[in-house]
Design an enzyme around this catalytic site. Structure first.
Site, mmCIF file in Angstrom:
data_model
loop_
_atom_site.group_PDB
_atom_site.id
_atom_site.type_symbol
_atom_site.label_atom_id
_atom_site.label_comp_id
_atom_site.label_asym_id
_atom_site.label_seq_id
_atom_site.Cartn_x
_atom_site.Cartn_y
_atom_site.Cartn_z
ATOM 1 N N ASP A 24 0.805 -1.219 0.000
ATOM 2 C CA ASP A 24 0.000 0.000 0.000
ATOM 3 C C ASP A 24 0.838 1.268 0.000
ATOM 4 O O ASP A 24 2.026 1.265 0.322
ATOM 5 C CB ASP A 24 -0.965 -0.001 1.189
ATOM 6 C CG ASP A 24 -0.244 -0.207 2.525
ATOM 7 O OD1 ASP A 24 0.739 -0.961 2.560
ATOM 8 O OD2 ASP A 24 -0.668 0.392 3.533
ATOM 9 N N GLU A 33 -0.654 -2.206 5.188
ATOM 10 C CA GLU A 33 0.276 -2.102 6.319
ATOM 11 C C GLU A 33 0.163 -0.744 6.992
ATOM 12 O O GLU A 33 0.209 -0.648 8.222
ATOM 13 C CB GLU A 33 1.720 -2.331 5.848
ATOM 14 C CG GLU A 33 2.736 -2.434 6.985
ATOM 15 C CD GLU A 33 3.172 -1.093 7.563
ATOM 16 O OE1 GLU A 33 3.363 -1.013 8.791
ATOM 17 O OE2 GLU A 33 3.298 -0.112 6.793
#
Length: 394
Positions: A81, A139
């Site tokens: 991400d 994350e």
């Protein structure tokens, strides 16, 4: 040092750099990694791995079994991400999504793990057992690891140990790690003070002044670490935001004010102490000012604690790539938070940092001018390969 392995991996650099820059140009926020996970799955399928999509919503797992018999299995994890930042990099592959960019190097993490998957798929006789390549969403929001674990990650893809890696603003060609606590728990706290408003000039004595109360509270917060936490432990408490009532003029004293902040710690005992003392200070000071306090303490990421045996294996793998002198085996704990910590609760493993700065590239994580150094890609790929070949020997 395994110079021959690095030479082989550098032959993949052009292809891998294109992948990394493509991911960089198309960033996706936590738990929205639809394009990135599809790209990862497509590459893994092309290289002959067994691919499972949708693990924890957008997670991808690529399974690779050696051509030789082997009973052990390990997991290698990369995050996918991006962050909500406006990019300031002047590069051809700048983010095509305004307000979102890869400012933490997850594009590099994903690419390096893909490179290891490609190499090992072409060298199935170089290890004995099974490798689970775990591409994790979310994350940055500290949700992705939990989502994959709750989707039975380790039951569906059994492993004996799990490993993670993160780039750092440290010299290229270096690695650093420590056994035990490496990264901190990440908590948020919110305190709302309520009293009675009033006129700051004509009648301040008729109000209970929450503005002065919050000032006293902020000062008192600093005593938690300095006077309650042992000097041999580490902790951070910061004030991040203050929101008041409707300030119509300089003479208006608000009846309510809200304060928010963060707390970081490495042990459960210190974490509990911080939560307890914030509650005590807020309530006691509110009482002294004839006000009330409402406290919310939200626990987020947990401390990341490396396991001893797996830490040594990570050290051995890094030394095989960059040499003993370039591996810091006892780095200081880092106050950042990382949701790989939740995976280390379920399986033994280790998390390592890899430096990516050189004379041309000096980066700072979570900065609008951050850009992963593509010259670091071969080193990360070689580390993963070295770890697999060490862990899954005949």
């Amino acid at each position: 040092m395994n110079d021959s392995l690095l030479l082989e991996v550098r032959n993949l650099q052009t292809e891998l750099t294109k992948i990394r820059q493509d991911i960089h140009a198309h960033p996706e926020m936590a738990m929205e990694e639809e394009r990135t996970s599809s790209l990862v799955a497509t590459k893994l399928n092309k290289w002959g791995l067994t691919v499972t999509k949708g693990v924890g919503q957008f997670g991808v797992v690529g399974t690779l079994t050696s051509s030789k018999p082997g009973t052990r299995s390990i997991g290698l994890r990369a995050d996918m991400d991006a962050l909500e930042l406006i990019e300031k990099c002047d590069v051809p592959y700048v983010s095509t999504r305004p307000g979102i960019m890869h400012a933490c190097g997850h594009d590099g993490h994903t690419t390096m793990l893909l490179g290891a998957a490609k190499y090992l798929a072409e060298h199935r006789d170089s290890f004995c057992g099974t490798v689970q390549f775990i591409f994790q969403p979310g994350e940055e929001g500290l949700r992705g690891a939990i989502a994959m674990i709750n989707d039975n990650l380790f039951e569906r893809f059994p492993i004996d140990a799990v490993y993670g890696l993160h780039n750092m603003s440290e010299p290229l060609g270096t690695f650093s790690i420590r056994s035990g606590p490496l990264m901190a728990a990440s908590d948020r706290w919110y305190v709302t003070f309520r009293g009675t408003g009033g006129h700051g000039g004509a009648g301040p004595h008729l109000a209970t002044d929450v503005t002065v109360l919050q000032a006293q509270f902020i000062v008192a917060l600093q005593t938690i670490v300095s006077r309650n936490v042992s000097a041999i432990d580490s902790a951070v408490i910061s004030v991040g935001a203050i929101q008041g009532g409707s300030f119509l003029s300089a003479n208006v004293m608000p009846s309510e004010i809200r304060i928010a902040g963060t707390a970081r710690s490495f042990t459960e005992s210190v974490r509990n102490l911080i939560e307890r003392r914030i509650n005590e200070l807020a309530n006691n000071l509110a009482t002294a000012f004839d006000c009330t306090a409402h406290i919310e303490y939200s626990r987020g990421g947990i401390p990341l604690v490396n396991h001893n045996e797996e830490t040594q294996r990570a050290i051995n793998a890094a030394e095989a790539v960059v040499g003993t002198a370039n591996v810091n085996k006892n780095r200081k704990p880092f106050m950042g938070s990382e949701d790989f910590a939740f995976m280390l609760l379920k399986r033994p493993g280790a998390f390592i940092f890899m430096g990516i700065n050189d004379e041309k590239v000096s980066v700072k994580l979570h900065s609008p001018d951050y850009n992963f150094n593509d010259d670091a890609i071969p080193l990360g790929v070689a580390y993963w390969i070295s770890l697999v070949q060490q862990e899954l020997k005949n």
